[in-house]
Scaffold this motif. Structure first.
Motif: not given
Length: 373
Positions: A126-149
């Motif tokens: 994404f960055g090399d192409a000149g774009w900005e990205a962000g995300f949130v991932v969340y597992d309901f059962k484990a109650e943990r997730g991943l985040g970026y921007n």
């Protein structure tokens, strides 16, 4: 004054996005002339929301109805999506340009690129192409997730339609304030995505409007819902931890991956409720067109999602390549919300599609490795 100009520019851009392809060329030229010979006056005049119908729709008829035949039923397995999941569960997702692993309780740690090489490579693309990205991932059962921007502001495009339809189903249909058979009159047309602008029909039942808004991402359908069923949406969003009042009436606002994920937490909780209209909503969300999540993950998962995308126009920062939803797999449910400012249109410009699909694939693999309980 600066805020007024920004709002006016976004309103013009939203009007522009609903024009047919050939009209966009003419409109772009007209906008350039307006800038050269008096942008101030043009933007002031644009204070009227150009994408919205001029006339107020009539009240829906008090007909009674039932869910349409063939509406998908919620699966009977334990889906792990917990209605009581609080919006604060996502607060520890990082707003910085680094990937973190977070717990609903608030603890978090930054992940080294070596722990998530595929995710790091997808973000670098994404960055090399000149774009900005962000995300949130969340597992309901484990109650943990991943985040970026997670706090980057991106044009929502049609991702906003999923929470809005869930809100109408929950607040109007489930409460008895509306019925699926209620008559909705189309007094204005919103071109762009969808089928209602060209079907030569001017009266629909509410069930059809809801279906078209999700399955066909219908701009006219969404406009009819906004005109007829808006009372209470800001409060519904606030209960999901999202300040929709800050959108200042925008139908297609700018918001963040964290906002989108929180809205989907609320959608997921509603789908888990088991009401007849929740089951209907789930069936619609399983049929959305052009879902990058569904296309990427294939037949091994049930995906309930709503994408949203747009090609940028000069000066308006409207580019968007987004998808969000709930993935149901063997280990339980998890939420994924990906947003970017990359250009995309399913008819005119698809060059950036591999960017979001590669990121989704990498996040799914990271979920299975790091989050699945």
């Amino acid at each position: 004054m600066a805020q007024g100009l920004t709002t006016a520019k976004r309103r013009i851009a939203r009007w522009f996005r609903h024009l047919p392809g050939w009209s966009k060329v003419v409109a772009a030229a007209a906008c350039s002339v307006a800038v050269l010979f008096g942008a101030g006056m043009a933007l002031s005049a644009a204070a009227v929301r150009l994408e919205e119908p001029v006339f107020v729709l009539g009240a829906a008829a008090n007909a009674t109805g039932a869910p349409s035949e063939g509406a998908a039923s919620a699966p009977e397995d334990d889906r792990s999506a917990r209605p009581e999941t609080a919006p604060t569960a996502l607060d520890a997702a990082t707003g910085a340009a680094e990937v973190n692993l977070f717990e609903a309780a608030g603890s978090q740690r930054v992940l080294d690129a070596g722990e998530i090489p595929d995710v790091a490579a997808a973000l670098a693309a994404f960055g090399d192409a000149g774009w900005e990205a962000g995300f949130v991932v969340y597992d309901f059962k484990a109650e943990r997730g991943l985040g970026y921007n997670a706090d980057v502001s991106i044009f929502s495009a049609s991702t906003v339609k999923a929470p809005y339809v869930a809100y109408v189903a929950q607040e109007f249909l489930d409460s008895g304030r509306a019925q699926l058979a209620d008559e909705v009159f189309e007094d204005a047309v919103q071109e762009g995505t969808g089928i209602m602008a060209f079907d030569q029909v001017d009266t629909y039942d509410l069930g059809t409007v809801l279906s078209n808004t999700i399955v066909h991402s219908d701009n006219t359908g969404y406009a009819l819902l906004r005109e007829n069923y808006s009372e209470g949406f800001e409060a519904w969003a606030a209960s999901a931890g999202v300040d929709a009042a800050a959108w200042q009436g925008e139908w297609y606002p700018f918001y963040t991956p964290r906002d989108l994920a929180k809205l989907w937490l609320s959608v997921g909780g509603y789908l888990k409720s088991g009401s007849a209209n929740a089951s209907l909503s789930e069936g619609l969300l399983s049929q959305t067109g052009t879902s990058f999540i569904r296309q990427t993950l294939g037949g091994g998962y049930r995906v309930l999602a709503k994408p949203g995308y747009e090609i940028d126009t000069p000066r308006f920062n409207m580019g968007a390549l987004n998808d969000a939803g709930i993935v149901r797999g063997p280990s339980g449910d998890y939420l994924i919300a990906v947003m970017s400012d990359a250009d995309y249109d399913d008819e005119y410009f698809t060059d950036n599609e591999p960017l979001i699909k590669n990121l989704i694939a990498a996040l799914a693999a990271a979920h299975d490795r790091l989050l699945a309980a």
